[in-house]
Design an enzyme around this catalytic site. Structure first.
Site, short mmCIF file in Angstrom:
data_model
loop_
_atom_site.label_atom_id
_atom_site.label_comp_id
_atom_site.label_asym_id
_atom_site.label_seq_id
_atom_site.Cartn_x
_atom_site.Cartn_y
_atom_site.Cartn_z
N HIS A 571 14.95 14.49 -9.67
CA HIS A 571 16.39 14.72 -9.84
C HIS A 571 16.98 15.48 -8.66
CE1 HIS A 571 16.21 14.31 -14.53
NE2 HIS A 571 15.82 13.23 -13.89
C1 LIG Z 1 10.14 8.83 -10.93
C2 LIG Z 1 11.60 9.08 -11.19
C3 LIG Z 1 12.09 9.02 -12.49
C4 LIG Z 1 13.42 9.24 -12.75
N1 LIG Z 1 13.88 9.10 -14.02
C5 LIG Z 1 15.19 9.24 -14.28
C6 LIG Z 1 15.68 9.01 -15.59
O1 LIG Z 1 14.94 8.64 -16.50
N2 LIG Z 1 17.01 9.20 -15.81
C7 LIG Z 1 17.86 9.60 -14.83
O2 LIG Z 1 19.04 9.78 -15.10
N3 LIG Z 1 17.41 9.82 -13.58
C8 LIG Z 1 16.11 9.62 -13.28
N4 LIG Z 1 15.66 9.80 -12.00
C9 LIG Z 1 16.65 10.16 -10.96
C10 LIG Z 1 17.66 9.06 -10.65
O3 LIG Z 1 17.03 7.80 -10.65
C11 LIG Z 1 18.34 9.35 -9.31
O4 LIG Z 1 18.99 10.59 -9.40
C12 LIG Z 1 19.38 8.31 -8.91
O5 LIG Z 1 18.83 7.02 -8.94
C13 LIG Z 1 19.90 8.63 -7.52
O6 LIG Z 1 20.78 7.63 -7.07
P1 LIG Z 1 21.30 7.67 -5.57
O7 LIG Z 1 22.32 6.59 -5.46
O8 LIG Z 1 21.69 9.04 -5.21
O9 LIG Z 1 20.03 7.36 -4.65
P2 LIG Z 1 18.97 6.16 -4.70
O10 LIG Z 1 19.05 5.43 -5.97
O11 LIG Z 1 17.68 6.75 -4.31
O12 LIG Z 1 19.47 5.15 -3.58
C14 LIG Z 1 19.33 5.35 -2.21
C15 LIG Z 1 19.07 4.01 -1.54
O13 LIG Z 1 19.21 4.16 -0.14
C16 LIG Z 1 18.18 3.46 0.51
N5 LIG Z 1 17.97 4.06 1.82
C17 LIG Z 1 17.53 5.31 2.10
N6 LIG Z 1 17.42 5.49 3.44
C18 LIG Z 1 17.82 4.32 4.01
C19 LIG Z 1 17.94 3.88 5.36
N7 LIG Z 1 17.63 4.68 6.39
N8 LIG Z 1 18.36 2.61 5.58
C20 LIG Z 1 18.68 1.78 4.55
N9 LIG Z 1 18.59 2.16 3.26
C21 LIG Z 1 18.16 3.41 3.00
C22 LIG Z 1 17.00 3.63 -0.40
O14 LIG Z 1 16.01 2.65 -0.19
C23 LIG Z 1 17.65 3.51 -1.78
O15 LIG Z 1 17.69 2.18 -2.22
C24 LIG Z 1 14.32 9.58 -11.70
C25 LIG Z 1 13.84 9.64 -10.40
C26 LIG Z 1 12.50 9.39 -10.13
C27 LIG Z 1 12.03 9.46 -8.72
#
Ligand SMILES: Cc1cc2nc3c(=O)[nH]c(=O)nc-3n(C[C@H](O)[C@H](O)[C@H](O)COP(=O)(O)OP(=O)(O)OC[C@H]3O[C@@H](n4cnc5c(N)ncnc54)[C@H](O)[C@@H]3O)c2cc1C
Ligand SMILES: *[C@@H]1O[C@H](CO)[C@@H](O)[C@H](O)[C@H]1NC(C)=O
Ligand SMILES: *[C@@H]1O[C@H](CO)[C@@H](O)[C@H](O)[C@H]1NC(C)=O
Ligand SMILES: *[C@@H]1O[C@H](CO)[C@@H](O)[C@H](O)[C@H]1NC(C)=O
Ligand SMILES: *[C@@H]1O[C@H](CO)[C@@H](O)[C@H](O)[C@H]1NC(C)=O
Length: 635
Positions: A571
Site C-alpha cells: 500500500h
Molecule cells: C501484493 C499486493 C496486494 C495488494 N492488495 C490490495 C488489495 O487487496 N486491495 C487494495 O485496495 N489494494 C491492494 N494493493 C495495493 C493496490 O493494488 C495499489 O495501491 C494500486 O494498484 C496502485 O495503483 P497505481 O495506479 O498507483 O499504481 P500501479 O497500479 O502500480 O500502476 C503503475 C503502472 O505504471 C507502470 N510503470 C512503472 N514504471 C514505468 C515506466 N518506467 N515505464 C512504463 N510504465 C511504467 C507499471 O508497470 C504499472 O503498470 C496491493 C498491492 C500489492 C503489491
C-alpha cells in the site's frame, strides 16, 4: 517455477473430467469469456504527438485513459512497461502466486540500519534482510497481482486531506466518485452489506465472493462478541467487522485493465503501447513546460510530444523515480547523480505503507480451512471455478473478512483520557489497526507462494512450521493503519533502467511498533472468543527465529517478531505528496506538479496521508476525480 505446479494440477483435473463437465466449462467460458478482447495490434504505430500522454496503465492511468478518450477529439497515448494479463492472473485464490511471476517488478528495499542493538531494524527474517516490495508490471498495473480487496477508507481520512490544505478533497467532495466508479453486485453471501452506499453503474465490479468458509462467520461473530458491529466497512466509518468486498466478475479478478481499458479498446483515439519503458519526461528548462515523453520499446527509443499534458501514473515507487530522472526532485540528490535540476521539490519523501505481521497462525482441529494440499486434490473446486465461477477458488488470496478496530480505546483508555482530545481527535476516534482474516496460513503454504511474497526463506519456514506443515490453520494479519514512520524513494543512479533505492524505515517511530503489538494482541483476543472455541483455535505454539531469547507471548516477544517479520500489503503512498507547497507538497490540489506546466501526477503517490483501508479503490477515485479536473480545464 512454482505456478507451474498449478498449471500441472489444472491439466490433471481437466484430463480426468467426464465429458459433460468439460462441456459445462466450455459453455461457461463462452458465456463469460475471460480474456476475449485482447488489444490489437500488438505494436500499434506510434505517432509523433498526442493530446495527452499517460505513463503507466495501473489503477490511476487506466481510469484516465478511459475518461479522457470519452472526448473523441482528444487523442490519448497510454504507455505501459508490462504486458497483458493471462488466464492464471484471473484466479482469486491464487493471487499470492502472481508476486512470483514476471508480473511483479520484483523490487526489494535496502537493509534496515545495521546496528548491534537488538531493538532495531525490520524485515530481519527476510532473505538478505530486505523486504520484498511487489509492484505490478502489467496492463492493469498492480491490480493484476493485488488481492482485489475493495476498501474506500474513512470520512476522516479525506476530511483530513482537505483540512491539510487540499481543496476539493473532503469526503463530501470525493464521495460521488466512489459511487461513480463502483458496479456493486449484491449476492446471498453479503452479510452486513449496505447496498445503499454503493454505486451500481460504474466500470469496476465490487461484490462479496460467492463462497465463504465456516470460519468466516465465526470471525464476524467474534467481532460481535467483542462489542463490534457486523457492517459494511465501506461506510464513512469503517470501525467494525465485515466480509471482504472484492473486485470480482463471475468469480474472477477484475483488474484496472478489465474494468476500464477493455471496454474502450475500439476507441479510435486511444492507443496503448505495451512493453514500453518510459525513461524520461522532457521538460523545457526555460519555460518549464512538459513537452513530451521518451520511452524504450523493442530495442528502439521513441520520443512523443504531448500537445496538452503529460500525466504520470507510474505508481508510488516509479512516479517519483521518473520525476527525478526528469529533473524534478530534491536538488542535492539530483546534482549528485549529474541530473540538471529543473525544479527542487521533496519528491520521494513522505513514503507511507501499511506495515503488518503476516505470520500470526492459529491451529484448528477440523478440516475447515484452505490448505494447499487439500486444494491440490480437490477437483470439485477446480471444476466449480472453471464451470460456474464459484467455490473456494473465488476467495481473493484467502482473505475472507476484515475488521477495523481501535486498540487504544481498549488498552490505553487512561492515556487517551488525558491527552488533548481536539489535537488527537483524528487518532483517538479512529481505528488504528485493521485485521485481515485469512482462511489459510503459512502452515498450509507447501508450494511457498505465500512466504515468497515477503521473501521469507524455506529455511525460516521449516524452522517455524516443521511440525505443522499442511495442518489446518487460519491467520489474522494485524495492520498498522496510520503509521508515523516515513520511508523514502530515491535514485541509485541516473540510469532509468536501474531500480530505485527504497527505504522502508518501518518502526522508525517506535509508536508504530507498539501499535502493531497491540494489533497482535487484539488478533489473539479475537481468536480466543467463544466463536472460535468450537474449532479449538490455538495460537501456533512456536517461537519465531530471532526471538528465542524472549518469553513467548509477551510484548517484548511480539516486538521482536514484528522486527523479524515486517510484512507489506503493497500500500505504498505519499511519494508525490499533494499538499500546499510549504508543507512538503509535490503536487497541488489539481495534482499539478509545482513549478511545471502541463504535468500532473495521478496515482497512489499523491495521497498526503495513507487511508484507513486498502489503497486501490481510493486510487481509482483519484483517477476519476483527476479526469473531471482535466476535462474542466481543457474543455
Ligand atoms: C501484493 C499486493 C496486494 C495488494 N492488495 C490490495 C488489495 O487487496 N486491495 C487494495 O485496495 N489494494 C491492494 N494493493 C495495493 C493496490 O493494488 C495499489 O495501491 C494500486 O494498484 C496502485 O495503483 P497505481 O495506479 O498507483 O499504481 P500501479 O497500479 O502500480 O500502476 C503503475 C503502472 O505504471 C507502470 N510503470 C512503472 N514504471 C514505468 C515506466 N518506467 N515505464 C512504463 N510504465 C511504467 C507499471 O508497470 C504499472 O503498470 C496491493 C498491492 C500489492 C503489491
Ligand atoms: C477520565 O478523566 C476524568 C477526569 O479527569 C475521570 O473522572 C475519569 O474517570 C477518566 N476516565 C477514564 C476511563 O480513565
Ligand atoms: C489542545 O488543542 C487545541 C486545538 O488544537 C490547542 O489550541 C490547545 O493549545 C491544546 N491544549 C494543550 C494543553 O495542548
Ligand atoms: C485443543 O488444542 C490443544 C492445544 O493444541 C490440544 O492440547 C487439545 O488436545 C485440543 N483439543 C481438542 C478437543 O482438539
Ligand atoms: C475441536 O475442539 C472442540 C473444543 O475442544 C471440540 O468441541 C470439538 O469436538 C473438536 N472437534 C473435532 C473435530 O475434534
Amino acid at each position: 517455477m512454482r505456478h507451474l505446479l498449478f498449471i500441472y494440477l489444472l491439466h490433471t483435473a481437466v484430463a480426468i473430467m467426464p465429458f459433460n463437465t468439460l462441456a459445462n466449462i466450455y459453455k461457461y467460458y463462452h458465456m463469460y469469456p475471460p480474456f476475449p478482447e485482447v488489444f490489437g495490434p500488438e505494436d500499434p504505430i506510434i505517432e509523433s504527438s498526442y493530446d495527452f500522454i499517460i505513463i503507466g496503465a495501473g489503477s490511476g492511468g487506466s481510469v484516465l485513459a478511459n475518461r479522457l478518450t470519452e472526448n473523441p477529439n482528444w487523442r490519448v497515448l497510454l504507455i505501459e512497461a508490462g504486458k497483458e494479463e493471462i488466464f492464471l492472473t484471473d484466479w482469486p485464490l491464487l493471487a499470492p502466486v502472481m508476486s512470483i511471476t514476471g508480473y511483479n517488478w520484483g523490487y526489494k528495499t535496502e537493509k534496515s540500519d545495521e546496528s548491534d542493538n537488538k531493538n532495531s531494524g525490520y524485515c530481519l527474517s527476510m532473505i538478505d534482510g530486505r523486504c520484498n516490495w511487489p509492484r505490478g508490471k502489467a496492463v492493469g498495473g498492480t491490480s493484476v497481482i493485488n488481492f482485489m480487496i475493495h476498501s474506500r477508507g474513512s470520512k476522516l481520512d479525506f476530511d483530513r486531506w482537505a483540512t491539510d490544505g487540499n481543496d476539493g478533497w473532503s469526503y463530501d467532495d470525493i464521495y460521488p466518485y466512489f459511487l461513480k466508479l463502483e458496479k456493486f453486485i449484491v449476492n446471498k453471501n453479503a452479510r452486513g452489506v449496505d447496498e445503499n452506499i454503493h454505486g451500481k453503474d460504474g466500470y469496476l465490479d465490487v461484490t462479496i465472493p460467492p463462497w465463504s468458509s465456516k470460519l468466516r462467520d465465526k470471525f464476524l461473530e467474534a467481532g460481535e462478541e467483542l462489542g463490534y458491529d457486523i457492517k459494511d466497512c465501506n461506510d464513512y466509518d469503517p470501525t467494525g467487522f465485515c466480509p471482504t468486498q472484492a473486485n470480482l466478475r463471475h468469480g474472477r479478478r477484475v483488474s484496472a485493465s478489465k474494468a476500464y481499458l477493455r471496454p474502450i479498446r475500439n476507441r479510435k483515439n486511444f492507443i496503448l503501447s505495451k512493453r514500453s519503458f518510459v525513461t524520461k519526461i522532457i521538460i523545457d528548462p526555460i519555460s518549464k513546460i512538459a513537452r513530451g515523453v521518451s520511452f524504450h520499446k523493442n530495442g528502439k527509443d521513441y520520443y512523443v510530444e504531448a500537445l496538452k499534458e503529460v500525466i504520470l501514473s507510474a505508481g508510488s515507487l516509479n512516479s517519483p523515480q521518473i520525476l527525478m530522472l526528469s529533473g524534478i526532485g530534491p536538488r542535492e540528490q539530483l546534482i549528485r547523480h549529474g541530473i540538471s535540476v529543473i525544479e527542487d521539490l521533496p519528491v520521494g519523501l513522505n513514503l507511507q505503507d501499511h506495515v503488518s505481521m503476516a505470520a500470526l497462525t492459529f491451529l484448528v482441529n477440523d478440516s475447515v480451512t484452505i490448505t494447499e494440499r487439500r486444494m491440490a486434490t480437490d477437483f470439485k473446486s477446480t471444476i466449480d471455478y472453471l464451470a460456474r465461477g464459484i467455490g473456494p477458488l473465488t476467495v481473493p488470496a484467502g482473505a475472507e473478512a476484515l475488521a477495523f478496530v481501535n486498540t487504544r480505546k481498549i488498552t490505553e483508555s487512561n492515556e487517551i483520557n488525558n491527552s488533548n482530545f481536539t489535537m488527537n481527535q483524528f487518532e483517538n476516534n479512529h481505528p488504528d489497526i485493521e485485521l485481515v482474516f485469512g482462511i489459510g496460513s503459512m502452515a498450509g503454504d507447501v508450494s511457498g507462494s505465500l512466504r515468497s511474497i515477503f521473501g521469507l526463506s524455506d529455511d525460516w519456514y521449516y524452522k517455524v512450521f516443521n511440525h505443522y506443515i499442511g495442518h489446518d490453520a487460519f491467520s489474522i494479519v494485524p495492520i498498522v493503519l496510520h503509521p508515523k514512520s516515513r520511508g523514502q524513494v530515491s535514485l541509485k543512479s541516473a540510469n532509468p533502467f536501474e531500480w530505485p533505492r527504497l527505504n522502508a524505515n518501518y518502526f522508525d517511530d517506535e509508536e508504530d511498533l507498539n501499535t502493531l503489538v497491540r494489533g497482535i494482541k487484539q488478533a489473539i483476543e479475537v481468536a480466543s472468543t467463544n466463536a472460535f472455541k468450537r474449532y479449538n483455535a490455538t495460537l501456533l505454539p512456536v517461537k519465531f527465529p530471532g526471538c528465542h531469547h524472549l518469553v513467548f507471548d509477551t510484548d517484548e516477544y511480539w516486538s521482536c517478531v514484528c522486527r523479524q517479520i515486517s510484512s507489506t500489503l503493497g500500500h505504498f503512498v505519499g511519494t508525490c505528496k499533494m499538499a500546499p507547497k510549504n508543507s512538503g507538497g509535490v503536487v497541488d490540489s489539481k495534482l499539478k506538479v509545482y513549478g511545471i506546466e502541463r504535468l500532473r501526477v495521478v496515482d497512489a503517490s499523491i495521497m498526503p496521508s495513507i487511508i484507513t483501508g486498502h489503497t486501490n479503490a481510493p486510487t481509482y477515485m483519484i483517477g476519476e476525480k483527476a479526469s473531471d479536473m482535466i476535462k474542466e480545464e481543457w474543455n
